[in-house]
Design an enzyme around this catalytic site. Sequence first.
Site, PDB file in Angstrom:
ATOM      1  N   HIS A 149     -20.043   8.604   4.948  1.00  0.00           N
ATOM      2  CA  HIS A 149     -20.221   8.464   3.505  1.00  0.00           C
ATOM      3  C   HIS A 149     -21.663   8.753   3.085  1.00  0.00           C
ATOM      4  O   HIS A 149     -21.898   9.545   2.165  1.00  0.00           O
ATOM      5  CB  HIS A 149     -19.832   7.055   3.072  1.00  0.00           C
ATOM      6  N   HIS A 174     -25.972  11.607   0.469  1.00  0.00           N
ATOM      7  CA  HIS A 174     -27.328  11.268   0.043  1.00  0.00           C
ATOM      8  C   HIS A 174     -28.372  11.722   1.054  1.00  0.00           C
ATOM      9  O   HIS A 174     -29.436  11.089   1.157  1.00  0.00           O
ATOM     10  CB  HIS A 174     -27.447   9.759  -0.179  1.00  0.00           C
ATOM     11  N   LYS A 206     -21.152  16.736  -8.383  1.00  0.00           N
ATOM     12  CA  LYS A 206     -21.696  15.379  -8.310  1.00  0.00           C
ATOM     13  C   LYS A 206     -22.765  15.294  -9.391  1.00  0.00           C
ATOM     14  O   LYS A 206     -23.844  15.885  -9.252  1.00  0.00           O
ATOM     15  CB  LYS A 206     -22.277  15.068  -6.936  1.00  0.00           C
TER      16      LYS A 206
END
Length: 288
Positions: free
Chosen positions: A162, A178, A227
Amino acid sequence: MAGKGGFNPDRELSEICNKLWGLDENRLEPDKDYKMNLQRYTHYHNKGEVDQAKDPLFTFVTEEALQKPTFKAFVALLDNYATETGVAEEVTAQEIKENQMFIDRIMETEVMRYAHKQLSEKGKVPPDVRGFKHSLYDLWFKLYRRTRGMERGEADSSGFEHVFVGETKGGTDVIGFHNWIQFYLQEKRGHVDYKGWIPPRTRGKKRVADNTSQLVTLQFKWKDTVKPLGSSFIGTSPEFEIALYTILYHLGKNGPNQLEIEDYDVEIVVHFMGNKLGSSYPVALAQA
């Protein structure tokens, strides 16, 4: 005591994180090891409809930088996942070996040794290196179910997938993702379309990021999905981010945590999923 604009950094955590920053010998140097081209800023509600960046975010990243042992071990993990949530992951013996190799490499760094020392002294992790490595594996690589409705025993996600690889949800959302190394490699392969940067929340400090900023909020398209808001450290080593998020997780810092790291006012957000690490990422508040 809260600062201007409600900024109230945790002093103890800020001290720990600044120590990690100083120990990050593998962190890359802007305009030497890599070069960014931020171009124009955008905003969340744009959602990529107006492309404010005709060129890629990264002009270059030196191949020598990506050959550092921890970087190389990290890159080997990025193709180990089915990124759509709801699709059960299958972990091969080779992938387990790669996960273990990554942990071995990062534990050779001062950043991770310091993280281990801090956590073991507080009684949060085993004091022996082998036990700490096992806890790192469970935290970052042990699979769990992120999506409801899956068959019993199936798992579709992990903390590492994730945070560092990124996932897609229902073909309409990009979640996680990220990490700047993953961004660079996906962009280089034509899988990411950078749409522009988003100004940090400001409290009277510098509002405009520049091409040497090492914490940036981005908008981008990945796997045909935008995103609208995604933040990432830039140039930091994999071990720095693993150490930072691991410390916050084990200290029970679920939610936003305001910190001062070098010249940055930062919010490190950690989300728990039961006793699992659901997500962790930085948010740029301001830059001196």
